[in-house]
Scaffold this motif. Structure first.
Motif, PDB file in Angstrom:
ATOM      1  N   ARG A 107       0.840  -1.190   0.000  1.00  0.00           N
ATOM      2  CA  ARG A 107       0.000   0.000   0.000  1.00  0.00           C
ATOM      3  C   ARG A 107       0.880   1.246   0.000  1.00  0.00           C
ATOM      4  NH1 ARG A 107      -5.512  -1.101   3.485  1.00  0.00           N
ATOM      5  NH2 ARG A 107      -5.998  -3.126   2.557  1.00  0.00           N
ATOM      6  N   PRO A 108       0.306   2.413  -0.273  1.00  0.00           N
ATOM      7  CA  PRO A 108       1.114   3.637  -0.379  1.00  0.00           C
ATOM      8  C   PRO A 108       1.529   4.200   0.978  1.00  0.00           C
ATOM      9  CG  PRO A 108      -1.182   4.150  -0.763  1.00  0.00           C
ATOM     10  CD  PRO A 108      -1.096   2.659  -0.662  1.00  0.00           C
ATOM     11  N   SER A 109       2.534   3.577   1.571  1.00  0.00           N
ATOM     12  CA  SER A 109       3.081   4.082   2.834  1.00  0.00           C
ATOM     13  C   SER A 109       4.573   3.779   2.854  1.00  0.00           C
ATOM     14  CB  SER A 109       2.401   3.415   4.035  1.00  0.00           C
ATOM     15  OG  SER A 109       2.857   2.091   4.213  1.00  0.00           O
ATOM     16  N   HIS A 110       5.311   4.531   3.651  1.00  0.00           N
ATOM     17  CA  HIS A 110       6.751   4.315   3.755  1.00  0.00           C
ATOM     18  C   HIS A 110       7.047   2.959   4.393  1.00  0.00           C
ATOM     19  CE1 HIS A 110       7.936   8.296   2.398  1.00  0.00           C
ATOM     20  NE2 HIS A 110       6.963   8.794   3.149  1.00  0.00           N
ATOM     21  N   GLU A 111       6.233   2.564   5.345  1.00  0.00           N
ATOM     22  CA  GLU A 111       6.440   1.262   5.985  1.00  0.00           C
ATOM     23  C   GLU A 111       6.247   0.127   4.991  1.00  0.00           C
ATOM     24  OE1 GLU A 111       4.871  -1.343   9.843  1.00  0.00           O
ATOM     25  OE2 GLU A 111       3.858   0.504   9.267  1.00  0.00           O
ATOM     26  N   ASP A 112       5.198   0.219   4.189  1.00  0.00           N
ATOM     27  CA  ASP A 112       4.962  -0.811   3.169  1.00  0.00           C
ATOM     28  C   ASP A 112       6.096  -0.838   2.142  1.00  0.00           C
ATOM     29  OD1 ASP A 112       2.510  -1.060   4.473  1.00  0.00           O
ATOM     30  OD2 ASP A 112       1.455  -1.458   2.595  1.00  0.00           O
ATOM     31  N   LEU A 113       6.556   0.343   1.767  1.00  0.00           N
ATOM     32  CA  LEU A 113       7.640   0.418   0.790  1.00  0.00           C
ATOM     33  C   LEU A 113       8.905  -0.242   1.319  1.00  0.00           C
ATOM     34  CD1 LEU A 113       8.344   1.567  -2.021  1.00  0.00           C
ATOM     35  CD2 LEU A 113       9.225   3.594  -0.846  1.00  0.00           C
ATOM     36  N   ASP A 114       9.231   0.004   2.587  1.00  0.00           N
ATOM     37  CA  ASP A 114      10.413  -0.619   3.191  1.00  0.00           C
ATOM     38  C   ASP A 114      10.281  -2.143   3.217  1.00  0.00           C
ATOM     39  OD1 ASP A 114      11.503   1.862   3.635  1.00  0.00           O
ATOM     40  OD2 ASP A 114      10.898   1.966   5.745  1.00  0.00           O
ATOM     41  N   THR A 115       9.086  -2.622   3.599  1.00  0.00           N
ATOM     42  CA  THR A 115       8.883  -4.066   3.728  1.00  0.00           C
ATOM     43  C   THR A 115       8.919  -4.765   2.376  1.00  0.00           C
ATOM     44  OG1 THR A 115       7.496  -3.702   5.678  1.00  0.00           O
ATOM     45  CG2 THR A 115       7.373  -5.855   4.644  1.00  0.00           C
ATOM     46  N   VAL A 116       8.222  -4.200   1.396  1.00  0.00           N
ATOM     47  CA  VAL A 116       8.188  -4.856   0.088  1.00  0.00           C
ATOM     48  C   VAL A 116       9.568  -4.810  -0.573  1.00  0.00           C
ATOM     49  CG1 VAL A 116       7.529  -2.881  -1.369  1.00  0.00           C
ATOM     50  CG2 VAL A 116       6.749  -5.178  -1.963  1.00  0.00           C
ATOM     51  N   THR A 117      10.337  -3.768  -0.287  1.00  0.00           N
ATOM     52  CA  THR A 117      11.712  -3.699  -0.804  1.00  0.00           C
ATOM     53  C   THR A 117      12.552  -4.842  -0.247  1.00  0.00           C
ATOM     54  OG1 THR A 117      11.646  -1.293  -1.086  1.00  0.00           O
ATOM     55  CG2 THR A 117      13.810  -2.314  -0.886  1.00  0.00           C
ATOM     56  N   ASP A 118      12.450  -5.062   1.060  1.00  0.00           N
ATOM     57  CA  ASP A 118      13.184  -6.165   1.685  1.00  0.00           C
ATOM     58  C   ASP A 118      12.744  -7.511   1.104  1.00  0.00           C
ATOM     59  OD1 ASP A 118      14.543  -4.389   3.279  1.00  0.00           O
ATOM     60  OD2 ASP A 118      13.261  -4.689   5.042  1.00  0.00           O
ATOM     61  N   ASP A 119      11.440  -7.692   0.927  1.00  0.00           N
ATOM     62  CA  ASP A 119      10.917  -8.953   0.392  1.00  0.00           C
ATOM     63  C   ASP A 119      11.423  -9.207  -1.026  1.00  0.00           C
ATOM     64  OD1 ASP A 119       9.490  -9.650   2.660  1.00  0.00           O
ATOM     65  OD2 ASP A 119       7.639  -8.677   1.994  1.00  0.00           O
ATOM     66  N   MET A 120      11.436  -8.177  -1.846  1.00  0.00           N
ATOM     67  CA  MET A 120      11.848  -8.350  -3.240  1.00  0.00           C
ATOM     68  C   MET A 120      13.349  -8.568  -3.367  1.00  0.00           C
ATOM     69  SD  MET A 120       9.276  -5.807  -5.258  1.00  0.00           S
ATOM     70  CE  MET A 120       9.830  -6.321  -6.869  1.00  0.00           C
ATOM     71  N   GLU A 121      14.111  -8.002  -2.444  1.00  0.00           N
ATOM     72  CA  GLU A 121      15.551  -8.273  -2.444  1.00  0.00           C
ATOM     73  C   GLU A 121      15.827  -9.710  -2.029  1.00  0.00           C
ATOM     74  OE1 GLU A 121      17.007  -5.225   0.143  1.00  0.00           O
ATOM     75  OE2 GLU A 121      17.432  -3.842  -1.520  1.00  0.00           O
ATOM     76  N   ARG A 122      14.978 -10.230  -1.181  1.00  0.00           N
ATOM     77  CA  ARG A 122      15.136 -11.603  -0.678  1.00  0.00           C
ATOM     78  C   ARG A 122      14.668 -12.642  -1.693  1.00  0.00           C
ATOM     79  NH1 ARG A 122      11.437 -14.067   2.256  1.00  0.00           N
ATOM     80  NH2 ARG A 122      10.387 -12.074   2.635  1.00  0.00           N
ATOM     81  N   ILE A 123      13.609 -12.343  -2.412  1.00  0.00           N
ATOM     82  CA  ILE A 123      13.058 -13.270  -3.408  1.00  0.00           C
ATOM     83  C   ILE A 123      13.154 -12.599  -4.773  1.00  0.00           C
ATOM     84  CG2 ILE A 123      11.025 -14.584  -4.118  1.00  0.00           C
ATOM     85  CD1 ILE A 123      10.198 -14.691  -1.194  1.00  0.00           C
ATOM     86  N   SER A 124      14.146 -12.970  -5.517  1.00  0.00           N
ATOM     87  CA  SER A 124      14.540 -12.225  -6.712  1.00  0.00           C
ATOM     88  C   SER A 124      13.572 -12.335  -7.886  1.00  0.00           C
ATOM     89  CB  SER A 124      15.934 -12.682  -7.162  1.00  0.00           C
ATOM     90  OG  SER A 124      15.916 -14.062  -7.483  1.00  0.00           O
ATOM     91  N   ASN A 125      12.675 -13.318  -7.864  1.00  0.00           N
ATOM     92  CA  ASN A 125      11.767 -13.461  -9.004  1.00  0.00           C
ATOM     93  C   ASN A 125      10.371 -12.913  -8.715  1.00  0.00           C
ATOM     94  OD1 ASN A 125      11.026 -15.410  -7.170  1.00  0.00           O
ATOM     95  ND2 ASN A 125      10.539 -16.956  -8.716  1.00  0.00           N
TER      96      ASN A 125
END
Length: 213
Positions: A107-125
């Motif tokens: 969702r459009p929040s800084h917390e969501d952005l931080d979390t999804v960034t970490d998730d996408m770095e962890r799961i590359s596909n």
């Protein structure tokens, strides 16, 4: 004969729309005359299958989830939509390996952005998909900035067609889904269309990679 398509909606943060999007995708598939099954994996949530035109499966037990995934290998056609729970990074990684397409909602929040960034770095596909997105003209530019920032960090891995916020979408998580409202039906078709498009793109990329050796 095509095999069952497995799509996993995961991510570490709770409350970002994984369940709603999963149900929308299943409903959209049915409305587009394609078979679909929803799989609940969060043991803290209740199975709700009344009135739903798609199958609802209980994958909260790891052994049962394994059986569902194994069974999908011998089932042709249709969609298996797996709804992940929050704060289970090891689970997300394991299911992402089994799925044909892994999507993280945010969702459009800084917390969501931080979390999804970490998730996408962890799961590359994995891909990221903006959910419950504002439709107010004054809120859209600020929300768009989150998509732009994530797209810059992960080129071609962010779905740039957000899922808009619809009040009646909460009906999808009610005890019974007897008669989805017209806005929910329209949104379900839209969600399924975008998901199917992303699935086809991923399939083409995979085929090219395999052909290249």
């Amino acid at each position: 004969m095509s095999k069952t398509k497995i799509v996993f909606f995961g991510g570490s943060k709770g409350g970002v729309g994984k369940s709603t999007t999963s149900h929308l995708a299943c409903l959209g598939a049915i409305l587009c005359n394609q078979a679909a099954a929803y799989v609940l994996t969060d043991p803290d949530r209740k199975i709700r299958n009344k009135g739903r035109p798609y199958e609802v499966l209980d994958g909260t037990d790891p052994d049962e989830l394994a059986k569902i995934l194994k069974g999908s290998q011998s089932t042709s056609g249709g969609w298996l939509i797996i709804d992940g729970g929050g704060n289970r990074p090891a689970f997300d990684s394991a299911i992402a390996e089994e799925a044909d397409l892994c999507i993280f909602s945010f969702r459009p929040s800084h917390e969501d952005l931080d979390t999804v960034t970490d998730d996408m770095e962890r799961i590359s596909n994995a891909l990221a998909w903006p959910t419950a997105w504002p439709t107010n003209l004054f809120a859209i530019p600020a929300a768009q900035s989150f998509i732009n920032r994530l797209s810059k960090k992960f080129p071609s891995r962010v779905i740039t067609k957000p899922i808009p916020f619809v009040n009646s979408a909460s009906d999808l998580l009610a005890d019974s889904l007897d008669s989805p409202s017209p806005p929910v039906r329209r949104l379900a078709r839209r969600v399924f269309s975008v998901m199917e498009e992303q699935f086809e793109r991923r399939s083409v990329k995979t085929a090219k990679r395999v052909a290249a050796g």
